[in-house]
Design a protein around this motif. Structure first.
Motif, PDB file in Angstrom:
ATOM      1  N   LYS A  19       0.700  -1.233   0.086  1.00  0.00           N
ATOM      2  CA  LYS A  19      -0.069  -0.032   0.088  1.00  0.00           C
ATOM      3  C   LYS A  19       0.948   1.412  -0.101  1.00  0.00           C
ATOM      4  O   LYS A  19       1.807   1.487   0.512  1.00  0.00           O
ATOM      5  CB  LYS A  19      -0.971  -0.122   1.269  1.00  0.00           C
ATOM      6  N   GLU A  32      -2.115   5.119   8.839  1.00  0.00           N
ATOM      7  CA  GLU A  32      -1.880   3.637   8.546  1.00  0.00           C
ATOM      8  C   GLU A  32      -0.536   3.423   8.370  1.00  0.00           C
ATOM      9  O   GLU A  32      -0.165   2.053   8.539  1.00  0.00           O
ATOM     10  CB  GLU A  32      -2.926   3.105   7.493  1.00  0.00           C
ATOM     11  N   GLN A  33       0.046   4.303   7.618  1.00  0.00           N
ATOM     12  CA  GLN A  33       1.435   3.952   7.263  1.00  0.00           C
ATOM     13  C   GLN A  33       2.408   3.958   8.529  1.00  0.00           C
ATOM     14  O   GLN A  33       3.249   3.262   8.396  1.00  0.00           O
ATOM     15  CB  GLN A  33       1.945   5.176   6.172  1.00  0.00           C
ATOM     16  N   VAL A  44       0.971   5.804   0.476  1.00  0.00           N
ATOM     17  CA  VAL A  44       0.301   6.939   0.860  1.00  0.00           C
ATOM     18  C   VAL A  44       0.252   7.798  -0.580  1.00  0.00           C
ATOM     19  O   VAL A  44       0.982   7.212  -1.640  1.00  0.00           O
ATOM     20  CB  VAL A  44       1.256   7.755   1.946  1.00  0.00           C
ATOM     21  N   ASP A  45      -0.285   8.877  -0.567  1.00  0.00           N
ATOM     22  CA  ASP A  45      -0.350   9.632  -1.731  1.00  0.00           C
ATOM     23  C   ASP A  45      -0.340  11.127  -1.525  1.00  0.00           C
ATOM     24  O   ASP A  45      -1.329  11.845  -1.078  1.00  0.00           O
ATOM     25  CB  ASP A  45      -2.118   9.494  -2.537  1.00  0.00           C
ATOM     26  N   ILE A  46       1.016  11.709  -1.343  1.00  0.00           N
ATOM     27  CA  ILE A  46       1.387  12.916  -0.986  1.00  0.00           C
ATOM     28  C   ILE A  46       2.303  13.685  -2.183  1.00  0.00           C
ATOM     29  O   ILE A  46       3.122  12.950  -2.322  1.00  0.00           O
ATOM     30  CB  ILE A  46       2.093  12.772   0.314  1.00  0.00           C
ATOM     31  N   THR A  86      -3.518   5.726   4.628  1.00  0.00           N
ATOM     32  CA  THR A  86      -3.226   7.078   4.926  1.00  0.00           C
ATOM     33  C   THR A  86      -2.093   7.143   5.701  1.00  0.00           C
ATOM     34  O   THR A  86      -1.417   5.929   6.090  1.00  0.00           O
ATOM     35  CB  THR A  86      -4.515   7.417   5.993  1.00  0.00           C
ATOM     36  N   LEU A  87      -1.532   8.290   5.937  1.00  0.00           N
ATOM     37  CA  LEU A  87      -0.523   8.649   7.011  1.00  0.00           C
ATOM     38  C   LEU A  87      -0.548   7.763   8.271  1.00  0.00           C
ATOM     39  O   LEU A  87       0.683   7.306   8.582  1.00  0.00           O
ATOM     40  CB  LEU A  87      -0.071  10.180   6.959  1.00  0.00           C
ATOM     41  N   ASN A 127       7.650  14.770   4.133  1.00  0.00           N
ATOM     42  CA  ASN A 127       6.996  15.224   2.809  1.00  0.00           C
ATOM     43  C   ASN A 127       7.155  16.704   2.696  1.00  0.00           C
ATOM     44  O   ASN A 127       6.821  17.309   3.585  1.00  0.00           O
ATOM     45  CB  ASN A 127       5.533  14.640   2.762  1.00  0.00           C
ATOM     46  N   ASN A 177      -3.969   2.588  -1.843  1.00  0.00           N
ATOM     47  CA  ASN A 177      -3.523   3.484  -1.006  1.00  0.00           C
ATOM     48  C   ASN A 177      -3.747   3.427   0.586  1.00  0.00           C
ATOM     49  O   ASN A 177      -4.719   2.491   0.937  1.00  0.00           O
ATOM     50  CB  ASN A 177      -4.163   4.868  -1.271  1.00  0.00           C
TER      51      ASN A 177
END
Ligand SMILES: NC(=O)c1ccc[n+]([C@@H]2O[C@H](COP(=O)([O-])OP(=O)(O)OC[C@H]3O[C@@H](n4cnc5c(N)ncnc54)[C@H](OP(=O)(O)O)[C@@H]3O)[C@@H](O)[C@H]2O)c1
Length: 306
Positions: free
Chosen positions: A195, A259-260, A197-199, A256-257, A270, A254
């Motif tokens: 998975k 969950e990461q 993240v998307d940043i 979330t932060l 980031n 994806n």
């Protein structure tokens, strides 16, 4: 596109001195690429034999190679990732702080410029540099991310290196190369994660920027430089390009932060870096998404895709 280096250093008076590079990081990703680039461009170079923290060995290298410039692509990055540094703090300090400073000091003593591949992972988005605002951190900004021990050592050493007028600090971020089989490549990493993240982040396309670092040596540039392509690109935007150009059947998930944070030890940085300084010196520098397509995705395009 930069003209190929002719193996000559032109100084301000118009005289030319043959270039010769001494490079640290022979077995590493960036150090390996730099050596190949020198070969392609006919620039004489040698890899340093010494460990960075061993001043006598560094001095022996400088003495035997007699370089015009020194490049440092050596440092502890951690395996499989920077979380390693959390449990190997002394080893991390030895290479990234003691070692880098020792090399800078040895170069200064010999009047040599050191081009140091450093990191831009010493910043994180904050209230004056909001995600999506287009306001990036500038060269003179004070690092605000010390969430990982790796970043902490890199921020410390960058601050100390400001006092060395012979050092050119290149803040690399999330490096990407056209070699998609390399597990160090950011694209390769995120295509292999379960998975992502998307940043949006600033990133460094090595195929475009490593030649620029050679040009920076030729111009005898020093000081701190945000060494990324202009603009930002998000994980999902990269993965969409990957699907478009490389593998139409590729899919990803994806998270979330928050969950990461459960699957990593130390937080990751980031950020967006302001590239005005680099773009002013190198006006042809491509925005990140254009550079990705030109240097990475088009050359790797599968005939069945796009
Ligand atoms: N890859 C990234 O994501 C990234 C991002 C931003 C910045 N950077 C920075 O760019 C630099 C190069 O990165 P990379 O990805 O090419 O790293 P890499 O593939 O992990 O290679 C590191 C190199 O450093 C050498 N090294 C480590 N400790 C040393 C020491 N004490 N003395 C001498 N050599 C030593 C290693 O040699 P041995 O194998 O002999 O130990 C290896 O050749 C690093 O400083 C890194 O922090 C990397």
């Amino acid at each position: 596109m930069l003209p190929p280096t002719m193996g000559l250093l032109t100084n301000g008076s118009g005289d030319s001195t043959p270039l010769k590079f001494l490079i640290y990081g022979k077995t590493g990703w960036i150090g390996g690429l730099l050596g190949r680039l020198c070969e392609e461009r006919g620039i004489p170079y040698a890899y340093g034999l010494g460990r960075l923290e061993n001043r006598a060995q560094l001095e022996a290298d400088i003495g035997s190679v007699s370089p015009t410039h020194v490049f440092n692509a050596a440092g502890v990055t951690g395996r499989p990732n920077v979380d390693w540094c959390e449990t190997h703090k002394v080893e991390t300090i030895r290479a990234n702080v003691v070692g880098t400073l020792t090399l800078a000091d040895a170069c200064r003593e010999r009047g040599l410029i050191l081009l140091n591949y450093a990191t831009g992972c010493i910043f994180e988005y904050d209230e004056t540099h909001l995600l999506g605002s287009g306001i990036g951190f500038r060269e003179e900004d004070t690092p605000n991310f010390v969430g990982s021990f790796y970043s902490k050592t890199k921020a410390m050493v960058e601050d100390l290196l400001k006092n060395y007028e012979n050092v050119c600090t290149l803040r690399v971020r999330m490096p990407i190369s056209s070699d998609l089989s390399n597990p160090r490549n950011f694209i390769t990493k995120i295509t292999r994660y379960e998975k992502v993240v998307d940043i949006p982040n600033s990133m460094t396309i090595l195929d475009e920027l490593l030649p620029i670092s050679i040009e920076m040596a030729k111009r005898n540039l020093t000081g701190i430089w945000n060494f990324t392509n202009p603009g930002v690109v998000s994980h999902n935007e990269i993965l969409q390009m990957y699907r478009e150009y490389i593998d139409p059947s590729f899919s990803w998930k994806n998270f979330t932060l928050e969950e990461q944070a459960k699957v990593i030890v130390a937080p990751r940085s980031n950020n967006e870096l302001d590239t005005t300084k680099l773009k002013t010196e190198f006006p042809d520098l491509l925005p990140i998404k254009q550079s990705l397509i030109k240097y990475v995705f088009k050359p790797n395009q599968k005939s069945s895709a796009a």
